[in-house]
Design a protein around this motif. Structure first.
Motif, PDB file in Angstrom:
ATOM      1  N   PHE A  15       0.829  -1.204   0.000  1.00 23.11           N
ATOM      2  CA  PHE A  15       0.000   0.000   0.000  1.00 23.11           C
ATOM      3  C   PHE A  15       0.872   1.267   0.000  1.00 23.11           C
ATOM      4  N   ASP A  39     -10.661  -3.409  -3.592  1.00 23.96           N
ATOM      5  CA  ASP A  39      -9.837  -4.556  -3.208  1.00 23.96           C
ATOM      6  C   ASP A  39      -9.617  -5.443  -4.435  1.00 23.96           C
ATOM      7  N   ILE A  40      -8.407  -5.925  -4.588  1.00 19.52           N
ATOM      8  CA  ILE A  40      -8.052  -6.716  -5.768  1.00 19.52           C
ATOM      9  C   ILE A  40      -8.714  -8.104  -5.738  1.00 19.52           C
ATOM     10  N   ASN A  97      -8.348  -5.146  10.298  1.00 20.50           N
ATOM     11  CA  ASN A  97      -7.587  -6.211  10.940  1.00 20.50           C
ATOM     12  C   ASN A  97      -6.331  -5.642  11.584  1.00 20.50           C
ATOM     13  N   GLY A 103      -5.427 -11.865  11.077  1.00 21.82           N
ATOM     14  CA  GLY A 103      -4.998 -12.203   9.723  1.00 21.82           C
ATOM     15  C   GLY A 103      -4.547 -11.001   8.911  1.00 21.82           C
ATOM     16  N   GLU A 105      -2.675  -8.767   6.633  1.00 22.48           N
ATOM     17  CA  GLU A 105      -1.622  -9.177   5.694  1.00 22.48           C
ATOM     18  C   GLU A 105      -0.778  -8.025   5.186  1.00 22.48           C
ATOM     19  N   VAL A 106      -1.342  -6.827   5.185  1.00 22.27           N
ATOM     20  CA  VAL A 106      -0.599  -5.674   4.666  1.00 22.27           C
ATOM     21  C   VAL A 106      -0.328  -4.726   5.830  1.00 22.27           C
ATOM     22  N   HIS A 110      -5.463  -0.237   6.927  1.00 18.84           N
ATOM     23  CA  HIS A 110      -6.523  -0.170   5.912  1.00 18.84           C
ATOM     24  C   HIS A 110      -7.830  -0.563   6.558  1.00 18.84           C
ATOM     25  N   HIS A 112     -11.508  -1.929   5.581  1.00 21.02           N
ATOM     26  CA  HIS A 112     -12.302  -2.549   4.520  1.00 21.02           C
ATOM     27  C   HIS A 112     -13.734  -2.006   4.608  1.00 21.02           C
TER      28      HIS A 112
HETATM   29  P1  AMP Z   1      -5.907  -7.641   5.416  1.00 15.60           P
HETATM   30  O1  AMP Z   1      -6.028  -9.136   5.466  1.00 15.60           O
HETATM   31  O2  AMP Z   1      -6.906  -6.952   6.305  1.00 15.60           O
HETATM   32  O3  AMP Z   1      -4.498  -7.167   5.619  1.00 15.60           O
HETATM   33  O4  AMP Z   1      -6.354  -7.229   3.957  1.00 15.60           O
HETATM   34  C1  AMP Z   1      -5.477  -6.999   2.904  1.00 15.60           C
HETATM   35  C2  AMP Z   1      -6.327  -6.811   1.669  1.00 15.60           C
HETATM   36  O5  AMP Z   1      -5.546  -6.173   0.678  1.00 15.60           O
HETATM   37  C3  AMP Z   1      -6.879  -8.107   1.076  1.00 15.60           C
HETATM   38  O6  AMP Z   1      -8.298  -8.037   1.045  1.00 15.60           O
HETATM   39  C4  AMP Z   1      -6.250  -8.132  -0.321  1.00 15.60           C
HETATM   40  O7  AMP Z   1      -7.120  -8.670  -1.286  1.00 15.60           O
HETATM   41  C5  AMP Z   1      -5.977  -6.666  -0.562  1.00 15.60           C
HETATM   42  N1  AMP Z   1      -4.916  -6.366  -1.525  1.00 15.60           N
HETATM   43  C6  AMP Z   1      -3.662  -6.860  -1.533  1.00 15.60           C
HETATM   44  N2  AMP Z   1      -2.953  -6.323  -2.543  1.00 15.60           N
HETATM   45  C7  AMP Z   1      -3.779  -5.443  -3.163  1.00 15.60           C
HETATM   46  C8  AMP Z   1      -3.629  -4.560  -4.276  1.00 15.60           C
HETATM   47  N3  AMP Z   1      -2.486  -4.480  -4.964  1.00 15.60           N
HETATM   48  N4  AMP Z   1      -4.689  -3.804  -4.648  1.00 15.60           N
HETATM   49  C9  AMP Z   1      -5.848  -3.887  -3.962  1.00 15.60           C
HETATM   50  N5  AMP Z   1      -6.053  -4.699  -2.910  1.00 15.60           N
HETATM   51  C10 AMP Z   1      -5.033  -5.468  -2.507  1.00 15.60           C
END
Ligand code: AMP
Length: 125
Positions: A15, A39-40, A97, A103, A105-106, A110, A112
């Motif tokens: 991000f 979201d991708i 999250n 969970g 991941e980034v 963010h 949602h």
């Molecule tokens: P979280 O599990 O809360 O960290 O959510 C991370 C979100 O980022 C997931 O729903 C992914 O699908 C989304 N995501 C990851 N890479 C990208 C991207 N390049 N563009 C848009 N969404 C993304």
């Protein structure tokens, strides 16, 4: 692999790269405090992510270190995205999250926004 939200901010996260314009995104909204994009891997008919422009790992980090102006700007941006997309009447869900059990991941805060139909139970267990 969930991130460790207690680690310092890592400028290589995806991000951060989107914010710097190094990676494309499907932009929904932008102002001085926030960027919103689709979201991708959408998990609802509408699935938008809203991120602050500052370098914050998580909601925990943001709430502790961000200025009152940044916090107000970000919270208003999340609500504005939902309002501008016409989601208020039928309703929507916000989710942020934080860390391993969630969970996350980034490693850039963010929120949602899920909408577009009945979203089911809050958690599936
Ligand atoms: P979280 O599990 O809360 O960290 O959510 C991370 C979100 O980022 C997931 O729903 C992914 O699908 C989304 N995501 C990851 N890479 C990208 C991207 N390049 N563009 C848009 N969404 C993304």
């Amino acid at each position: 692999m969930p991130i460790d939200p207690t680690l310092p901010y890592d400028d290589t996260n995806i991000f951060a790269r989107i914010l710097r314009g190094e990676m494309p995104c499907s932009k929904v909204y932008e102002d001085e405090h926030a960027l919103a994009f689709n979201d991708i891997f959408p998990q609802a008919p509408t699935h938008v992510l809203v991120i602050p422009k500052g370098r914050y790992v998580s909601w925990d980090d943001f709430s502790e270190r961000a200025s009152a102006e940044e916090i107000a700007g970000f919270v208003r941006a999340v609500a504005k995205v939902a309002r501008d997309k016409g989601l208020v009447a039928d309703g929507y869900r916000l989710l942020a999250n934080v860390g391993q059990h969630s969970g996350q991941e980034v490693a850039h805060l963010h929120v949602h926004i899920f909408a577009g139909g009945p979203l089911g139970p809050m958690l599936s267990r």
